[in-house]
Write an enzyme that holds these catalytic residues in place. Structure first.
Site, PDB file in Angstrom:
ATOM      1  CD  GLU A 174      45.489  30.111  32.640  1.00 26.67           C
ATOM      2  OE1 GLU A 174      44.643  30.691  33.315  1.00 26.67           O
ATOM      3  OE2 GLU A 174      45.227  29.616  31.523  1.00 26.67           O
ATOM      4  CD  GLU A 199      47.282  53.540  47.244  1.00 25.60           C
ATOM      5  OE1 GLU A 199      47.055  52.343  47.554  1.00 25.60           O
ATOM      6  OE2 GLU A 199      48.236  54.186  47.687  1.00 25.60           O
ATOM      7  CD  GLU A 219      38.455  40.867  38.550  1.00 30.34           C
ATOM      8  OE1 GLU A 219      38.797  39.976  37.766  1.00 30.34           O
ATOM      9  OE2 GLU A 219      38.790  40.897  39.746  1.00 30.34           O
ATOM     10  CD  GLU A 239      53.597  31.996  26.443  1.00 28.51           C
ATOM     11  OE1 GLU A 239      54.334  32.919  26.776  1.00 28.51           O
ATOM     12  OE2 GLU A 239      53.553  31.523  25.289  1.00 28.51           O
ATOM     13  CB  SER A 256      38.615  43.527  45.605  1.00 31.85           C
ATOM     14  OG  SER A 256      38.893  42.173  45.806  1.00 31.85           O
ATOM     15  N   PRO A 257      35.587  45.706  45.554  1.00 28.25           N
ATOM     16  CG  PRO A 257      33.421  46.013  46.370  1.00 28.25           C
ATOM     17  CD  PRO A 257      34.461  44.954  46.087  1.00 28.25           C
ATOM     18  CB  ILE A 272      50.560  54.819  40.447  1.00 31.73           C
ATOM     19  CG1 ILE A 272      49.799  55.947  41.120  1.00 31.73           C
ATOM     20  CG2 ILE A 272      51.776  54.467  41.266  1.00 31.73           C
ATOM     21  CD1 ILE A 272      49.222  55.535  42.462  1.00 31.73           C
TER      22      ILE A 272
END
Length: 173
Positions: free
Chosen positions: A140, A37, A118, A138, A112-113, A13
């Site tokens: 941050e 999703e 991640e 740059e 965040s499963p 998507i």
């Protein structure tokens, strides 16, 4: 009972600089189909960096998704094909200006499963010494804070520190 969902189809998507978002059609354990999703993220590394035995280095930075400045462990995204430990060593120096004589793997978490794949790998760094001044990315803007561990635990309990990787790291020691 096996609750595994079988992916029947995947449709991209969104393809971004850091994440991709895919719509999965899955077959449920009861044979029905559903949509999921899924945010694909390359993962990251967080570092529990000890300035001394009672003091840890945290970073303060603005987090746009929640519109707040958070206090959290120095951390960063894994680059494609990058070694996990080397990413942690690089991120420690980029964000804090320190290198470490001891760099030890503590464990990993999923952030965040329910919607994201991640993994965050957590390391402990001790024997800190000055490297290059924290360069960061740059885009941050970071404040480095040295905070006593007892104070950090108090800040977690009273909701001042809400970052999940930071809270998780303190459960690993």
């Amino acid at each position: 009972m096996d609750f595994t969902e079988k992916t029947v189809e995947t449709k991209n998507i969104f393809k971004g600089k850091i994440i991709d978002v895919n719509l999965h059609t899955v077959e449920l354990p009861n044979g029905r189909r559903a949509s999921r999703e899924v945010v694909n993220h390359p993962g990251g590394v967080a570092i529990l960096a000890y300035k001394d035995e009672n003091t840890v280095i945290l970073v303060e930075q603005f987090r746009k998704p929640i519109e707040k400045i958070l206090l959290e462990l120095p951390a960063g995204k894994l680059e494609k094909g990058e070694d996990i430990e080397l990413c942690g060593i690089r991120e420690l120096e980029e964000e804090t200006g320190y290198k470490a004589k001891e760099f030890k793997y503590l464990g990993k978490i999923v952030s965040s499963p329910g919607f994201c794949d991640e993994y965050i790998y957590i390391y402990m760094a001790k024997g800190l010494y000055k490297g290059q001044d924290g360069l960061g990315d740059e885009d941050e803007f970071i404040n480095i804070r040295e905070i006593k561990i007892d104070k950090i635990k108090e800040m977690i309990k009273n909701g001042e520190i809400i970052d999940s990787k930071t809270i998780s790291a303190f459960m690993m020691i």
